[in-house]
Design a protein around this motif. Sequence first.
Motif, PDB file in Angstrom:
ATOM      1  N   SER A  25       0.851  -1.188   0.000  1.00 30.74           N
ATOM      2  CA  SER A  25       0.000   0.000   0.000  1.00 30.74           C
ATOM      3  C   SER A  25       0.889   1.241   0.000  1.00 30.74           C
ATOM      4  N   GLY A  26       0.320   2.343  -0.441  1.00 28.97           N
ATOM      5  CA  GLY A  26       1.028   3.611  -0.391  1.00 28.97           C
ATOM      6  C   GLY A  26       1.854   3.948  -1.620  1.00 28.97           C
ATOM      7  N   PHE A  27       1.840   3.093  -2.622  1.00 32.69           N
ATOM      8  CA  PHE A  27       2.548   3.381  -3.875  1.00 32.69           C
ATOM      9  C   PHE A  27       1.843   2.625  -5.004  1.00 32.69           C
ATOM     10  N   ARG A  28       2.218   2.950  -6.246  1.00 34.59           N
ATOM     11  CA  ARG A  28       1.559   2.322  -7.396  1.00 34.59           C
ATOM     12  C   ARG A  28       2.146   0.940  -7.639  1.00 34.59           C
ATOM     13  N   LYS A  76      -5.181  -6.740  -6.240  1.00 34.18           N
ATOM     14  CA  LYS A  76      -5.148  -6.842  -4.775  1.00 34.18           C
ATOM     15  C   LYS A  76      -3.873  -6.244  -4.183  1.00 34.18           C
ATOM     16  N   ASN A  77      -3.013  -5.703  -5.047  1.00 32.40           N
ATOM     17  CA  ASN A  77      -1.734  -5.129  -4.575  1.00 32.40           C
ATOM     18  C   ASN A  77      -0.967  -6.123  -3.714  1.00 32.40           C
ATOM     19  N   THR A  78      -0.898  -7.346  -4.180  1.00 38.62           N
ATOM     20  CA  THR A  78      -0.300  -8.416  -3.386  1.00 38.62           C
ATOM     21  C   THR A  78       0.612  -9.281  -4.257  1.00 38.62           C
ATOM     22  N   VAL A  79       1.730  -9.670  -3.670  1.00 39.18           N
ATOM     23  CA  VAL A  79       2.623 -10.623  -4.312  1.00 39.18           C
ATOM     24  C   VAL A  79       2.691 -11.860  -3.420  1.00 39.18           C
ATOM     25  N   TYR A  80       2.841 -13.003  -4.055  1.00 42.34           N
ATOM     26  CA  TYR A  80       2.810 -14.277  -3.352  1.00 42.34           C
ATOM     27  C   TYR A  80       4.088 -15.071  -3.620  1.00 42.34           C
ATOM     28  N   LEU A  81       4.382 -15.961  -2.689  1.00 43.36           N
ATOM     29  CA  LEU A  81       5.453 -16.922  -2.895  1.00 43.36           C
ATOM     30  C   LEU A  81       4.957 -18.272  -2.403  1.00 43.36           C
ATOM     31  N   GLN A  82       4.739 -19.179  -3.330  1.00 44.46           N
ATOM     32  CA  GLN A  82       4.363 -20.546  -2.976  1.00 44.46           C
ATOM     33  C   GLN A  82       5.626 -21.376  -2.890  1.00 44.46           C
ATOM     34  N   MET A  83       5.825 -22.003  -1.739  1.00 36.76           N
ATOM     35  CA  MET A  83       7.035 -22.774  -1.492  1.00 36.76           C
ATOM     36  C   MET A  83       6.657 -24.231  -1.256  1.00 36.76           C
ATOM     37  N   ASN A  84       7.168 -25.091  -2.110  1.00 39.96           N
ATOM     38  CA  ASN A  84       6.913 -26.532  -2.009  1.00 39.96           C
ATOM     39  C   ASN A  84       8.224 -27.278  -1.772  1.00 39.96           C
ATOM     40  N   SER A  85       8.081 -28.511  -1.354  1.00 45.22           N
ATOM     41  CA  SER A  85       9.253 -29.369  -1.113  1.00 45.22           C
ATOM     42  C   SER A  85      10.309 -28.649  -0.275  1.00 45.22           C
ATOM     43  N   LEU A  86       9.860 -28.080   0.807  1.00 43.82           N
ATOM     44  CA  LEU A  86      10.751 -27.263   1.632  1.00 43.82           C
ATOM     45  C   LEU A  86      11.837 -28.104   2.286  1.00 43.82           C
ATOM     46  N   LYS A  87      13.004 -27.470   2.422  1.00 47.26           N
ATOM     47  CA  LYS A  87      14.174 -28.107   3.010  1.00 47.26           C
ATOM     48  C   LYS A  87      14.627 -27.320   4.246  1.00 47.26           C
ATOM     49  N   PRO A  88      15.338 -27.944   5.142  1.00 51.06           N
ATOM     50  CA  PRO A  88      15.840 -27.193   6.312  1.00 51.06           C
ATOM     51  C   PRO A  88      16.655 -25.963   5.911  1.00 51.06           C
ATOM     52  N   GLU A  89      17.363 -26.045   4.814  1.00 54.74           N
ATOM     53  CA  GLU A  89      18.166 -24.890   4.374  1.00 54.74           C
ATOM     54  C   GLU A  89      17.330 -23.731   3.847  1.00 54.74           C
TER      55      GLU A  89
END
Length: 118
Positions: A25-28, A76-89
Amino acid sequence: QVQLVESGGGLVQPGGSLGLSCAASGFRFSGYAMSWYRQGPGKEREMVARITSTDGSTNYADSVKGRFTISRDNAKNTVYLQMNSLKPEDTAVYYCKADRRAIRSEYWGQGTQVTVSS
């Protein structure tokens, strides 16, 4: 007032999935490229994924290619990050960044913790 607010972090087991959101929010928003960065314990901050403002093209760090997906919803002024197969690192604080290089403008969120552990 510019704000980038990340959400969705938490604790997940190895091999699991997690989705992060960053509300702007607050910018284009539509005029800015959006990125996710992360900083693990004792490590430097690194770029994880980026999506452009023009054609929505994406690029990823080699360490997350094929596992993470960045997307954006300009309505929606939103960015997403879907993370699969997650590792401890993948354990790190994940930050959202907005940038518009033509005018040397960038904004950062406060970060959200992601912990991958059994």
